[in-house]
Structures are given as C-alpha cells and as structure tokens.
Motif scaffolding. Structure first.
Motif, PDB file in Angstrom:
ATOM      1  N   PHE A   1     -21.691  -6.805  14.223  1.00 21.37           N
ATOM      2  CA  PHE A   1     -21.572  -5.952  13.041  1.00 21.37           C
ATOM      3  C   PHE A   1     -21.159  -4.523  13.414  1.00 21.37           C
ATOM      4  CE2 PHE A   1     -23.790  -9.481  11.198  1.00 21.37           C
ATOM      5  CZ  PHE A   1     -23.380  -9.499   9.877  1.00 21.37           C
ATOM      6  N   THR A   2     -21.663  -4.019  14.529  1.00 25.32           N
ATOM      7  CA  THR A   2     -21.332  -2.623  14.861  1.00 25.32           C
ATOM      8  C   THR A   2     -19.847  -2.490  15.211  1.00 25.32           C
ATOM      9  OG1 THR A   2     -22.097  -2.902  17.159  1.00 25.32           O
ATOM     10  CG2 THR A   2     -23.674  -2.026  15.570  1.00 25.32           C
ATOM     11  N   ARG A   3     -19.258  -3.536  15.811  1.00 23.48           N
ATOM     12  CA  ARG A   3     -17.811  -3.519  16.067  1.00 23.48           C
ATOM     13  C   ARG A   3     -17.038  -3.618  14.745  1.00 23.48           C
ATOM     14  NH1 ARG A   3     -16.019  -4.259  21.370  1.00 23.48           N
ATOM     15  NH2 ARG A   3     -17.722  -4.720  22.817  1.00 23.48           N
ATOM     16  N   ALA A   4     -17.457  -4.542  13.894  1.00 18.11           N
ATOM     17  CA  ALA A   4     -16.741  -4.741  12.632  1.00 18.11           C
ATOM     18  C   ALA A   4     -16.797  -3.500  11.746  1.00 18.11           C
ATOM     19  CB  ALA A   4     -17.327  -5.945  11.898  1.00 18.11           C
ATOM     20  N   TYR A   5     -17.916  -2.772  11.832  1.00 18.16           N
ATOM     21  CA  TYR A   5     -18.090  -1.597  10.966  1.00 18.16           C
ATOM     22  C   TYR A   5     -17.865  -0.284  11.717  1.00 18.16           C
ATOM     23  CZ  TYR A   5     -19.404  -4.806   7.362  1.00 18.16           C
ATOM     24  OH  TYR A   5     -19.349  -5.807   6.436  1.00 18.16           O
ATOM     25  N   GLU A   6     -17.374  -0.408  12.950  1.00 17.64           N
ATOM     26  CA  GLU A   6     -17.035   0.750  13.774  1.00 17.64           C
ATOM     27  C   GLU A   6     -18.165   1.762  13.887  1.00 17.64           C
ATOM     28  OE1 GLU A   6     -13.063   2.168  12.660  1.00 17.64           O
ATOM     29  OE2 GLU A   6     -12.668   0.065  12.149  1.00 17.64           O
ATOM     30  N   ILE A   7     -19.354   1.245  14.210  1.00 18.36           N
ATOM     31  CA  ILE A   7     -20.456   2.147  14.550  1.00 18.36           C
ATOM     32  C   ILE A   7     -20.358   2.406  16.049  1.00 18.36           C
ATOM     33  CG2 ILE A   7     -22.960   2.447  14.626  1.00 18.36           C
ATOM     34  CD1 ILE A   7     -23.229   0.452  12.377  1.00 18.36           C
ATOM     35  N   THR A   8     -20.112   3.671  16.421  1.00 20.40           N
ATOM     36  CA  THR A   8     -20.016   3.986  17.851  1.00 20.40           C
ATOM     37  C   THR A   8     -20.895   5.187  18.174  1.00 20.40           C
ATOM     38  OG1 THR A   8     -18.113   5.409  17.443  1.00 20.40           O
ATOM     39  CG2 THR A   8     -17.654   3.134  18.121  1.00 20.40           C
ATOM     40  N   TYR A   9     -21.285   5.276  19.440  1.00 17.47           N
ATOM     41  CA  TYR A   9     -22.044   6.453  19.884  1.00 17.47           C
ATOM     42  C   TYR A   9     -21.621   6.809  21.308  1.00 17.47           C
ATOM     43  CZ  TYR A   9     -24.968   3.455  22.820  1.00 17.47           C
ATOM     44  OH  TYR A   9     -25.415   2.593  23.781  1.00 17.47           O
ATOM     45  N   SER A  10     -21.800   8.083  21.668  1.00 21.31           N
ATOM     46  CA  SER A  10     -21.552   8.512  23.053  1.00 21.31           C
ATOM     47  C   SER A  10     -22.797   8.219  23.853  1.00 21.31           C
ATOM     48  CB  SER A  10     -21.298  10.013  23.118  1.00 21.31           C
ATOM     49  OG  SER A  10     -20.320  10.368  22.192  1.00 21.31           O
ATOM     50  N   ASP A  11     -22.641   7.459  24.920  1.00 21.98           N
ATOM     51  CA  ASP A  11     -23.824   7.090  25.703  1.00 21.98           C
ATOM     52  C   ASP A  11     -24.219   8.230  26.650  1.00 21.98           C
ATOM     53  OD1 ASP A  11     -22.194   7.010  27.927  1.00 21.98           O
ATOM     54  OD2 ASP A  11     -22.237   4.810  28.115  1.00 21.98           O
ATOM     55  N   ARG A  12     -25.190   7.961  27.525  1.00 17.94           N
ATOM     56  CA  ARG A  12     -25.732   9.020  28.389  1.00 17.94           C
ATOM     57  C   ARG A  12     -24.687   9.547  29.367  1.00 17.94           C
ATOM     58  NH1 ARG A  12     -31.820   8.166  28.082  1.00 17.94           N
ATOM     59  NH2 ARG A  12     -31.914   6.649  26.402  1.00 17.94           N
ATOM     60  N   ASP A  13     -23.596   8.790  29.599  1.00 13.72           N
ATOM     61  CA  ASP A  13     -22.498   9.250  30.457  1.00 13.72           C
ATOM     62  C   ASP A  13     -21.301   9.717  29.624  1.00 13.72           C
ATOM     63  OD1 ASP A  13     -23.929   8.529  32.784  1.00 13.72           O
ATOM     64  OD2 ASP A  13     -23.363   6.422  32.433  1.00 13.72           O
ATOM     65  N   ASN A  14     -21.581   9.925  28.314  1.00  9.86           N
ATOM     66  CA  ASN A  14     -20.537  10.406  27.413  1.00  9.86           C
ATOM     67  C   ASN A  14     -19.395   9.403  27.200  1.00  9.86           C
ATOM     68  OD1 ASN A  14     -20.271  12.438  25.636  1.00  9.86           O
ATOM     69  ND2 ASN A  14     -19.054  13.783  26.964  1.00  9.86           N
ATOM     70  N   VAL A  15     -19.696   8.127  27.354  1.00 10.65           N
ATOM     71  CA  VAL A  15     -18.711   7.072  27.098  1.00 10.65           C
ATOM     72  C   VAL A  15     -19.014   6.470  25.723  1.00 10.65           C
ATOM     73  CG1 VAL A  15     -17.775   4.847  27.883  1.00 10.65           C
ATOM     74  CG2 VAL A  15     -18.557   6.559  29.558  1.00 10.65           C
ATOM     75  N   LEU A  16     -17.964   6.203  24.946  1.00  9.90           N
ATOM     76  CA  LEU A  16     -18.140   5.647  23.608  1.00  9.90           C
ATOM     77  C   LEU A  16     -18.574   4.178  23.680  1.00  9.90           C
ATOM     78  CD1 LEU A  16     -17.739   7.433  21.154  1.00  9.90           C
ATOM     79  CD2 LEU A  16     -15.506   6.342  20.773  1.00  9.90           C
ATOM     80  N   GLN A  17     -19.652   3.832  22.962  1.00  7.30           N
ATOM     81  CA  GLN A  17     -20.198   2.469  23.003  1.00  7.30           C
ATOM     82  C   GLN A  17     -20.516   1.973  21.585  1.00  7.30           C
ATOM     83  OE1 GLN A  17     -20.440   0.869  25.776  1.00  7.30           O
ATOM     84  NE2 GLN A  17     -20.875   2.305  27.447  1.00  7.30           N
ATOM     85  N   TYR A  18     -20.603   0.638  21.473  1.00 12.59           N
ATOM     86  CA  TYR A  18     -21.115   0.049  20.229  1.00 12.59           C
ATOM     87  C   TYR A  18     -22.594  -0.274  20.422  1.00 12.59           C
ATOM     88  CZ  TYR A  18     -16.205  -0.784  19.088  1.00 12.59           C
ATOM     89  OH  TYR A  18     -14.869  -0.638  18.819  1.00 12.59           O
ATOM     90  N   PRO A  19     -23.466   0.132  19.495  1.00 14.98           N
ATOM     91  CA  PRO A  19     -24.872  -0.250  19.636  1.00 14.98           C
ATOM     92  C   PRO A  19     -25.082  -1.750  19.352  1.00 14.98           C
ATOM     93  CG  PRO A  19     -24.566   1.157  17.692  1.00 14.98           C
ATOM     94  CD  PRO A  19     -23.220   0.993  18.337  1.00 14.98           C
ATOM     95  N   TYR A  20     -26.257  -2.234  19.744  1.00 16.48           N
ATOM     96  CA  TYR A  20     -26.642  -3.625  19.462  1.00 16.48           C
ATOM     97  C   TYR A  20     -27.532  -3.641  18.226  1.00 16.48           C
ATOM     98  CZ  TYR A  20     -24.770  -4.572  24.050  1.00 16.48           C
ATOM     99  OH  TYR A  20     -23.921  -4.680  25.114  1.00 16.48           O
ATOM    100  N   GLY A  21     -27.327  -4.637  17.374  1.00 14.66           N
ATOM    101  CA  GLY A  21     -28.065  -4.672  16.111  1.00 14.66           C
ATOM    102  C   GLY A  21     -29.024  -5.847  16.005  1.00 14.66           C
TER     103      GLY A  21
END
Ligand SMILES: [Zn+2]
Length: 486
Positions: free
Chosen positions: A241-261
C-alpha cells in the motif's frame, strides 16, 4: 435463515433441531438486534449494544496499552483513491456501494462507502509522513463499514457493520511483523479472557488472505455446532500500500524509503460468536466480564403477605447497598409477572447470576443463588453475600471458559490423510488438524474432499516437522486447521 421471519414469542427453537433457527430466535428474543428496513442491515438494540460497548471498552484499553491512538476518517472514499492498489480493488469491487448523486446533482467522481479504509488512510498519510522521525504511526478508528452482501445473517454477516480498524506504518519489516503478532495477541486476549472463547491463532492461506496483504493472521473459535468463526484478523501489508499510495520517508541515512504497513480489525461479528459459542436451549450464556447485567435479583413478593414483602424489600436494598462498585446489578421488580417467567426472561438474556430473595429463605437468613452456565444452585447467607459477587462472577467466567475448552477438545481431531479427513466429518462438523504443504493444488484437494470445508489457518501453535502433507504426501511445514465456517 429466512430474513424477516418473526420468532414465536413463546419458544425458541431447540439447538439440535435447527441451529440457524435457534440463533435467530435468540438474537431476536433476547432483544440483541432486529432486522432493518434495508435488506441485510440490522438494528442493534440497547441490550446488544451494551454488550458491544463492553467488548469495545476492553479492546480499546488494549489498543491504548499497546501504544495506539484513535482518530476518524470519513465514510466516503473517492473512486480515484480506491483504484490505486490493484489487488485490493479487485478483492473488494463486488462488495462496494457507490454514491453517484448528492445535493440533487450527479457527482463528478463516484464515492465509495468505505468497505475498509486503507485507501483513504494511505492517501492522507502520504502527506503527513516525511521522515523516520514520523514513524511508527499507530492509529485506530471505531467506525461503521459497508460491504454489499448477498446472503446475510444478524451480526455474522450484515451489509453495514461496526468494527475497529487499526492501521500502522513502520520503518522496518520486522517491526510490522511484530505489530501483526501483538494485535492478534490482543484479539486472542479479548476472546479468551473476556469472551471465554478458546481460539486457534494462525496464518491464512494465499487464497484466504486480505486483498492486498502480504499475509493475514486470524484467530478461529469453535461454535456450539462445531463450525468455525473467524473472530479477528491482523494483516502484514508489506510495502504494497505504501508503494501504491507513494508514502515515502527519509531514513536515518537520508535515503528515501517506503514504510511497512499493517492493518487489523474486529467487528460486531464477535457478538455472533459469543452467542453461538456459549448459548443453550434456554438462550444466551454471557461471560460475566462483558455481560451488560451480571447479577439479577428477583424478589419473591406475595400480595397477601405484607410483612414478608417488607422483609424481602429490605433484603434487596441491603444487597444493592453492599454490592461492590463495578458489579452490574439489576433488580427485577416488575409487577404481575410470575417468578418462573422472570427466571426464563433473564436466562434467555444470559445473565450470569440470579439471586432469588424470598420470605421463606430469609426466615433462616438466606437467599438462593443460581449460576446461568450450569444451573448450579446455592443457598447462601444474606449477610456478606454482595461482597462475594466478584468472586462468584469470576467463578462463572472460568466455568464458561472451561466448558468451551472441553467442547473444543471433544470436537478436535488430528488427521494424516484425506481419507481420515473425510471419515472425521462423516458424522458431524469437527476441527480437523493435519500436515499441509501450503500449495494451492493441495488446498483445492482438501476443500473438495468434504462439502463446505475450508482451511481456516495454518496453526501458529503447532508445526508439522516434515510430516507428509495429508493431500500430496510431500514433507510439510504446516499444520492446517480445517473446518466448516460461518
Ligand atoms: Zn500437499
């Protein structure tokens, strides 16, 4: 079940004659719910709603204890939001009710009446989650949802129903997996410790999982007719769902990631489970921890005995006064109704404990207490009685649970082959457990071997240790729980 059919006001169908009919009779006559004008909908009456509120309160406390917050999303979901997760759309499409007009005008975009809220929640959280510091998100909502059902049954399957849906987002995959376990654990705690229903936890097969989930966990309870009822589900959504709805966050290394739901839900269906797991030919048997009324006091008064009546009333007032806070007591002072009718009235409603206060017992300083679950009768001194209510109710709660555990054990069987599975169901519905390789081909063989059979889950509490699959004989990891199900 014939919808709209009314119940005979004088009797309820015997369980062994027609279990479905018995169920409907109990729901209607105990005044838990009634049919609504719109097909497939129901009115939850005050006694049924009080039961639901007690379930809700217990569960909500668990959600808070495990770090969740409640919030609210709207009933309507724009169609465009709905279409983004393909598997989810496909899974729910046949059940969605659509609003096409509003304010006398055709809407530019159809609105779905939520069948579940992943789509709108993900769409909103795409704007709110930016950094790993925004995670985890752990929210829940208590709402109604709508799934257009073809065949409906009061509480068990209704077009509109009440439930809670929890939704969470996490940085790491394992955190989401832990969340799925934790929430299934809450459902199990509710089922076993509050509702006195032993349950079997496990993982759904691919064909039975939630549309769009990576995997689904469930708890399954046995009803008095040997059928299973799924009593709560918890889903690991991966990043689907986070990929389909483009939920992204910058992780602790400042890399863009999709969270797990994750998401998890439990509905008013659980009320149906309580009715069918514990009830008998006299009606409901409610576990004291969720019973709207825990103790009913029936004063026996006679118009030709004013002196005795005064003593009875005095004793009733004393019990009320001395009842510890938190115990839910009702005195049945209704006029013109025979004691026997009052007993039947409260038995039908499943009240755990009945206290009969009559002049004859009182002459010796006693009252009579009757426990609903087993009819156990005790004559006890009035003095100090009320103080014992919590202990007596705890005893009744345990007795209901023990009875359900014994029923489950009595109707559970292990099978090693399809022939054994067929033999196990020859006489009556059972809970059968057997080694299973978890392939689709074998699932089909299993469900085709006995009419109406389903694989409820792959048991979390047991492992196959490479025993041969009951359908194909290959070494298998899982023990499948197989039953007919509501
Ligand atoms: Zn197999």
């Amino acid at each position: 079940m014939t919808e709209g059919a009314r119940v005979n006001p004088k009797s309820i169908t015997r369980m062994q004659d027609d279990f479905d009919r018995w169920y409907v009779d109990v729901v209607l006559r105990a005044e838990l719910a009634d049919y609504a004008p719109v097909r497939g909908c129901m009115v939850i009456r005050p006694y049924g709603f009080a039961l639901w509120e007690n379930v809700q309160r217990a569960l909500d406390d668990m959600f808070k204890r495990t770090g969740h917050e409640n919030m609210y999303f709207p009933l309507f979901i724009p169609e465009s939001y709905f279409l983004k997760e393909a598997e989810h759309v496909e899974g729910f499409a046949p059940e969605v009710a659509w609003v096409t007009q509003g304010g006398g005008k055709q809407l530019e975009e159809r609105l779905a009446i939520r069948p579940t809220s992943e789509t709108i929640i993900c769409s909103m959280y795409a704007d709110w989650i930016h950094s790993w510091r925004d995670l985890p998100v752990k929210i829940n909502q208590w709402v109604n949802v709508c799934r257009w059902e073809k065949r409906t049954r009061l509480f068990l399957r209704t077009t509109e129903f009440l439930w809670q849906e929890g939704h969470t987002f996490h940085e790491r995959d394992e955190e989401a997996a832990d969340e799925v376990e934790t929430m299934l654990g809450c459902y199990r705690e509710l089922a076993e410790e509050w509702l006195a229903m032993p349950v079997i936890p496990g993982r759904k097969t691919e064909s039975e999982k939630f549309a769009g989930a990576r995997y689904t966990m469930s708890i399954e309870a046995m009803m008095a007719d040997g059928w299973a009822l799924q009593s709560g589900t918890s889903h690991h959504l991966g990043q689907n769902f986070t990929r389909a709805y483009e939920i992204t966050y910058s992780d602790r290394d400042n890399v863009l990631q999709y969270p797990y739901g994750t998401s998890w839900g439990l509905s008013t269906r659980i009320i149906g489970a309580v009715i069918m797991a514990h009830g008998d030919d006299a009606g409901l048997i409610l576990p004291p921890r969720v019973a709207p009324i825990q103790v009913v006091i029936v004063p026996i008064v006679r118009s030709n005995d004013p002196e005795g009546t005064a003593l009875v009333e005095e004793a009733v007032l004393r019990i009320e006064r001395e009842t510890p806070p938190g115990v839910r007591v009702r005195v049945d002072r209704r006029d013109g109704i025979r004691p026997g009718e009052k007993y039947a009235h409260w038995e039908l409603r499943g009240v755990p404990l009945r206290v009969v206060v009559g002049a004859k017992d009182l002459a010796a300083g006693n009252v009579t207490c009757v426990r609903r679950v087993d009819g156990a009768e005790q004559v006890l001194p009035l003095a100090g009685l009320a103080a014992q209510f919590p202990e007596m109710l705890a005893g009744a709660q345990q007795a209901i649970f023990d009875r359900a555990v014994a029923a489950l054990a009595e109707r559970s069987v292990d099978v090693a082959t399809l022939d054994e599975l067929i033999a196990a169901f020859a006489e009556r519905p059972m809970f059968a457990s057997g080694p299973f390789c978890n392939t689709h081909e074998c699932e089909v063989k299993v469900i085709e071997s006995v009419h109406g059979l389903t694989i409820r889950n792959l048991r979390a509490d047991r492992q196959a240790d490479s025993a041969p699959c009951l359908a194909c004989g290959r070494p298998s990891e899982h023990i499948a729980l197989m039953a007919r199900a509501y």
